[in-house]
Design a protein around this motif. Structure first.
Motif, PDB file in Angstrom:
ATOM      1  N   SER A  99       2.709 -22.906 -16.742  1.00 46.79           N
ATOM      2  CA  SER A  99       2.822 -23.261 -15.324  1.00 46.79           C
ATOM      3  C   SER A  99       1.452 -23.364 -14.669  1.00 46.79           C
ATOM      4  O   SER A  99       1.203 -24.260 -13.851  1.00 46.79           O
ATOM      5  CB  SER A  99       3.668 -22.222 -14.581  1.00 46.79           C
ATOM      6  N   CYS A 100       0.543 -22.439 -15.046  1.00 45.50           N
ATOM      7  CA  CYS A 100      -0.805 -22.465 -14.471  1.00 45.50           C
ATOM      8  C   CYS A 100      -1.539 -23.754 -14.838  1.00 45.50           C
ATOM      9  O   CYS A 100      -2.192 -24.380 -14.005  1.00 45.50           O
ATOM     10  CB  CYS A 100      -1.609 -21.257 -14.966  1.00 45.50           C
ATOM     11  N   ARG A 101      -1.426 -24.155 -16.107  1.00 45.60           N
ATOM     12  CA  ARG A 101      -2.098 -25.369 -16.560  1.00 45.60           C
ATOM     13  C   ARG A 101      -1.538 -26.595 -15.830  1.00 45.60           C
ATOM     14  O   ARG A 101      -2.287 -27.448 -15.346  1.00 45.60           O
ATOM     15  CB  ARG A 101      -1.930 -25.522 -18.070  1.00 45.60           C
ATOM     16  N   ARG A 102      -0.209 -26.655 -15.736  1.00 44.92           N
ATOM     17  CA  ARG A 102       0.417 -27.792 -15.059  1.00 44.92           C
ATOM     18  C   ARG A 102       0.110 -27.797 -13.572  1.00 44.92           C
ATOM     19  O   ARG A 102      -0.022 -28.856 -12.955  1.00 44.92           O
ATOM     20  CB  ARG A 102       1.931 -27.754 -15.289  1.00 44.92           C
ATOM     21  N   ALA A 116      -4.991 -15.055 -15.815  1.00 44.16           N
ATOM     22  CA  ALA A 116      -4.897 -16.505 -15.612  1.00 44.16           C
ATOM     23  C   ALA A 116      -4.298 -16.816 -14.244  1.00 44.16           C
ATOM     24  O   ALA A 116      -4.815 -17.664 -13.502  1.00 44.16           O
ATOM     25  CB  ALA A 116      -4.049 -17.128 -16.717  1.00 44.16           C
ATOM     26  N   VAL A 117      -3.210 -16.125 -13.894  1.00 43.12           N
ATOM     27  CA  VAL A 117      -2.566 -16.357 -12.597  1.00 43.12           C
ATOM     28  C   VAL A 117      -3.503 -15.962 -11.453  1.00 43.12           C
ATOM     29  O   VAL A 117      -3.614 -16.674 -10.444  1.00 43.12           O
ATOM     30  CB  VAL A 117      -1.237 -15.583 -12.505  1.00 43.12           C
ATOM     31  N   PHE A 118      -4.196 -14.835 -11.611  1.00 41.59           N
ATOM     32  CA  PHE A 118      -5.135 -14.401 -10.571  1.00 41.59           C
ATOM     33  C   PHE A 118      -6.250 -15.430 -10.371  1.00 41.59           C
ATOM     34  O   PHE A 118      -6.654 -15.721  -9.237  1.00 41.59           O
ATOM     35  CB  PHE A 118      -5.746 -13.042 -10.939  1.00 41.59           C
ATOM     36  N   HIS A 119      -6.760 -15.983 -11.480  1.00 40.66           N
ATOM     37  CA  HIS A 119      -7.819 -16.985 -11.371  1.00 40.66           C
ATOM     38  C   HIS A 119      -7.323 -18.227 -10.633  1.00 40.66           C
ATOM     39  O   HIS A 119      -8.070 -18.836  -9.860  1.00 40.66           O
ATOM     40  CB  HIS A 119      -8.317 -17.377 -12.765  1.00 40.66           C
ATOM     41  N   GLU A 136       5.658 -23.279  -5.042  1.00 39.01           N
ATOM     42  CA  GLU A 136       6.774 -22.630  -5.702  1.00 39.01           C
ATOM     43  C   GLU A 136       6.460 -22.368  -7.173  1.00 39.01           C
ATOM     44  O   GLU A 136       6.807 -21.319  -7.723  1.00 39.01           O
ATOM     45  CB  GLU A 136       8.023 -23.499  -5.565  1.00 39.01           C
ATOM     46  N   LYS A 137       5.764 -23.300  -7.815  1.00 36.32           N
ATOM     47  CA  LYS A 137       5.392 -23.115  -9.221  1.00 36.32           C
ATOM     48  C   LYS A 137       4.429 -21.941  -9.380  1.00 36.32           C
ATOM     49  O   LYS A 137       4.532 -21.161 -10.328  1.00 36.32           O
ATOM     50  CB  LYS A 137       4.755 -24.385  -9.774  1.00 36.32           C
ATOM     51  N   LEU A 138       3.489 -21.827  -8.453  1.00 38.04           N
ATOM     52  CA  LEU A 138       2.532 -20.725  -8.518  1.00 38.04           C
ATOM     53  C   LEU A 138       3.223 -19.386  -8.292  1.00 38.04           C
ATOM     54  O   LEU A 138       2.947 -18.405  -8.991  1.00 38.04           O
ATOM     55  CB  LEU A 138       1.421 -20.938  -7.484  1.00 38.04           C
ATOM     56  N   HIS A 184     -16.664 -21.548 -11.424  1.00 38.02           N
ATOM     57  CA  HIS A 184     -15.367 -20.878 -11.589  1.00 38.02           C
ATOM     58  C   HIS A 184     -14.336 -21.849 -12.152  1.00 38.02           C
ATOM     59  O   HIS A 184     -13.557 -21.498 -13.048  1.00 38.02           O
ATOM     60  CB  HIS A 184     -14.907 -20.321 -10.242  1.00 38.02           C
ATOM     61  N   VAL A 185     -14.339 -23.073 -11.669  1.00 36.29           N
ATOM     62  CA  VAL A 185     -13.398 -24.079 -12.166  1.00 36.29           C
ATOM     63  C   VAL A 185     -13.639 -24.345 -13.648  1.00 36.29           C
ATOM     64  O   VAL A 185     -12.701 -24.427 -14.447  1.00 36.29           O
ATOM     65  CB  VAL A 185     -13.513 -25.384 -11.349  1.00 36.29           C
ATOM     66  N   ASP A 186     -14.901 -24.496 -14.038  1.00 37.22           N
ATOM     67  CA  ASP A 186     -15.230 -24.735 -15.449  1.00 37.22           C
ATOM     68  C   ASP A 186     -14.751 -23.578 -16.321  1.00 37.22           C
ATOM     69  O   ASP A 186     -14.199 -23.771 -17.402  1.00 37.22           O
ATOM     70  CB  ASP A 186     -16.743 -24.914 -15.617  1.00 37.22           C
ATOM     71  N   PHE A 187     -14.986 -22.357 -15.823  1.00 38.55           N
ATOM     72  CA  PHE A 187     -14.570 -21.180 -16.593  1.00 38.55           C
ATOM     73  C   PHE A 187     -13.059 -21.145 -16.771  1.00 38.55           C
ATOM     74  O   PHE A 187     -12.550 -20.956 -17.877  1.00 38.55           O
ATOM     75  CB  PHE A 187     -15.034 -19.903 -15.881  1.00 38.55           C
ATOM     76  N   VAL A 188     -12.340 -21.338 -15.676  1.00 37.06           N
ATOM     77  CA  VAL A 188     -10.880 -21.287 -15.752  1.00 37.06           C
ATOM     78  C   VAL A 188     -10.334 -22.400 -16.635  1.00 37.06           C
ATOM     79  O   VAL A 188      -9.372 -22.209 -17.380  1.00 37.06           O
ATOM     80  CB  VAL A 188     -10.252 -21.342 -14.336  1.00 37.06           C
ATOM     81  N   GLY A 189     -10.980 -23.561 -16.576  1.00 39.61           N
ATOM     82  CA  GLY A 189     -10.542 -24.669 -17.421  1.00 39.61           C
ATOM     83  C   GLY A 189     -10.609 -24.312 -18.898  1.00 39.61           C
ATOM     84  O   GLY A 189      -9.635 -24.501 -19.637  1.00 39.61           O
ATOM     85  N   SER A 190     -11.747 -23.786 -19.346  1.00 42.20           N
ATOM     86  CA  SER A 190     -11.884 -23.412 -20.760  1.00 42.20           C
ATOM     87  C   SER A 190     -10.988 -22.227 -21.105  1.00 42.20           C
ATOM     88  O   SER A 190     -10.438 -22.143 -22.205  1.00 42.20           O
ATOM     89  CB  SER A 190     -13.347 -23.077 -21.071  1.00 42.20           C
ATOM     90  N   TYR A 191     -10.812 -21.337 -20.147  1.00 39.43           N
ATOM     91  CA  TYR A 191      -9.968 -20.155 -20.344  1.00 39.43           C
ATOM     92  C   TYR A 191      -8.513 -20.570 -20.569  1.00 39.43           C
ATOM     93  O   TYR A 191      -7.846 -20.113 -21.511  1.00 39.43           O
ATOM     94  CB  TYR A 191     -10.101 -19.266 -19.105  1.00 39.43           C
ATOM     95  N   LEU A 192      -8.023 -21.479 -19.714  1.00 40.30           N
ATOM     96  CA  LEU A 192      -6.641 -21.939 -19.848  1.00 40.30           C
ATOM     97  C   LEU A 192      -6.439 -22.746 -21.126  1.00 40.30           C
ATOM     98  O   LEU A 192      -5.395 -22.640 -21.774  1.00 40.30           O
ATOM     99  CB  LEU A 192      -6.247 -22.788 -18.635  1.00 40.30           C
ATOM    100  N   GLN A 193      -7.442 -23.543 -21.513  1.00 40.91           N
ATOM    101  CA  GLN A 193      -7.324 -24.318 -22.743  1.00 40.91           C
ATOM    102  C   GLN A 193      -7.217 -23.406 -23.960  1.00 40.91           C
ATOM    103  O   GLN A 193      -6.436 -23.658 -24.883  1.00 40.91           O
ATOM    104  CB  GLN A 193      -8.527 -25.257 -22.879  1.00 40.91           C
ATOM    105  N   ARG A 194      -8.023 -22.333 -23.971  1.00 40.99           N
ATOM    106  CA  ARG A 194      -7.962 -21.381 -25.090  1.00 40.99           C
ATOM    107  C   ARG A 194      -6.595 -20.719 -25.169  1.00 40.99           C
ATOM    108  O   ARG A 194      -5.988 -20.611 -26.244  1.00 40.99           O
ATOM    109  CB  ARG A 194      -9.051 -20.317 -24.933  1.00 40.99           C
ATOM    110  N   LEU A 195      -6.089 -20.271 -24.026  1.00 41.70           N
ATOM    111  CA  LEU A 195      -4.788 -19.610 -24.014  1.00 41.70           C
ATOM    112  C   LEU A 195      -3.662 -20.597 -24.327  1.00 41.70           C
ATOM    113  O   LEU A 195      -2.674 -20.244 -24.964  1.00 41.70           O
ATOM    114  CB  LEU A 195      -4.549 -18.951 -22.647  1.00 41.70           C
TER     115      LEU A 195
END
Length: 394
Positions: A223-226, A308-311, A200-202, A277-288
């Motif tokens: 929401s994506c980070r959480r 971000a949501v697509f990733h 539901e959060k996604l 991909h996980v590493d990339f999204v992690g740094s991407y979400l932290q920056r945002l």
């Protein structure tokens, strides 16, 4: 799948574009076909533009009046002229004529030239031009060949642009959406089976980036980070131990997702791709996340939020096929807005697909009523009765 009306509209648009691309074909016929499509798909703006080119007196008289007053106002900005200009603009507005769309500077320059045909039906202008070409005359005393040709070229070019835009919208706009929808529906369904709250959060995050509100985009990123944090807790509980040199503490949720994939995916190439991909999204979400924490929403584009949501959906696609579905308990009493997927299924004695539709609907609508539930396919009088007896809509 395209509707029958859309398919027919695409065929007629192809005919219109073909007509408008040939200097020997009829501009009038091209516009007639464009008008037909515009009416089929209820494109009011394009309908009005076509009607103007075809000399509809409903629009022509106020437009000719508008040009006359506009010229007078440019020469002398008296209170009388400005008042008249305001009045004629209001008249055009009531006719749903858009000043920018239907009265652009290029349009007015072409239509203001009486020797080029003005606001006469484009079919008549086409006939007059062909007559002058055939008789090898430069003018007939009223209309001039070069001015008529300039008028025809403008209308042909503009009609072609409008027809091409409509064609691209009708023929291709569904393709990327359909491709993503296939993935999104599959992930939503799988995540609803594993953890309805996360699902539901996604879905809420996806809904947020579909709006025009920058605040909603920021909320989607949060929401994506959480969601990744909660997903990490579901996949790999926090521990003080290290895994391949990485800390797996409570705050190292990206490392824990990475560790889960490293342990779960047997194919080395698939495993390395998923972990990268996980590493990339992690740094991407932290920056945002740092950006949104500063409150600088003006710097956060909608495209960034959508990516971000697509990733997250792509990561979920990689994870869920390696995750075993847990067993959940159910509650005897429930609220429609907080009930889990399993509770909906068990308490109401409905199938899982129907339960999923309820969750999807409450994400889309925010709050549900019994009337909303009754619109779901398969919900009958028996199910409605169960809702009345066992479900709260507060």
């Amino acid at each position: 799948m395209q509707s029958k009306t859309t398919q027919e509209a695409i065929i007629v648009l192809k005919e219109s574009i073909k007509e408008l691309e040939s200097s020997k074909a009829s501009v009038l016929v091209g516009i007639q076909k464009l008008l037909r499509v515009s009416k089929m798909i209820n494109d009011e703006s394009c309908i009005i533009w076509c009607e103007i080119q075809m000399g509809n007196t409903k629009y022509i008289k106020p437009l000719e009046n508008y040009i006359e007053i506009l010229v007078a106002t440019n020469k002398s900005k008296t209170k009388i002229n400005i008042k008249k200009l305001t009045e004629v603009r209001e008249e055009l507005k009531k006719l749903q004529v858009d000043i920018d769309e239907h009265c652009s500077l290029e349009e007015l320059n072409v239509k203001a030239n009486k020797s080029g045909g003005g606001y006469i039906n484009i079919g008549f202008i086409e006939e007059r031009y062909n007559d002058l070409v055939r008789t090898k005359k430069g003018n007939d005393g009223t209309f001039y060949k070069n001015n008529l040709n300039n008028h025809l070229n403008y209308v042909r070019k503009t009609a072609h642009e409008k027809a091409s835009l409509l064609y691209n919208t009708l023929a291709f706009s569904d393709a990327p959406q359909s491709a993503f929808d296939i993935l999104k529906i599959a992930i939503d369904d799988k995540l609803l089976d594993i953890n309805p709250e996360l699902a539901e959060k996604l879905m809420q995050a996806f809904k947020s980036v579909s709006t025009d509100n920058p605040e909603e985009w920021s909320h989607a990123l949060t929401s994506c980070r959480r969601l990744i944090e909660n997903l990490a807790a579901e996949l790999s509980p926090a521990t003080d131990e290290l895994y391949n040199g990485r800390s797996l503490g409570r705050n190292q949720y990206i490392n824990r997702v990475w560790a889960f994939m490293d342990k779960s995916i047997s194919s080395e190439s698939n495993r390395d791709l998923a972990k990268t991909h996980v590493d990339f999204v992690g740094s991407y979400l932290q920056r945002l996340h740092k950006l949104t924490n500063k409150g600088v929403h003006a710097q956060l584009s909608r495209a960034e939020a959508i990516k971000a949501v697509f990733h997250i959906y792509l990561i979920c696609a990689s994870i869920l096929e390696y995750h075993d579905e847990p067993q959940k308990g159910v509650s005897e009493k429930m609220n429609i807005h907080t009930a889990s997927l399993d509770e909906l299924e068990a308490v109401l004695d409905i199938n899982r697909n129907m339960a999923k539709e309820i969750v999807k609907m409450r994400v889309a609508k925010g709050r549900l009523s019994l009337d909303d539930i009754s619109t779901i396919k398969g919900v009958g009088a028996k199910t409605i009765s169960k809702f009345q007896d066992t479900v709260s809509f507060d």
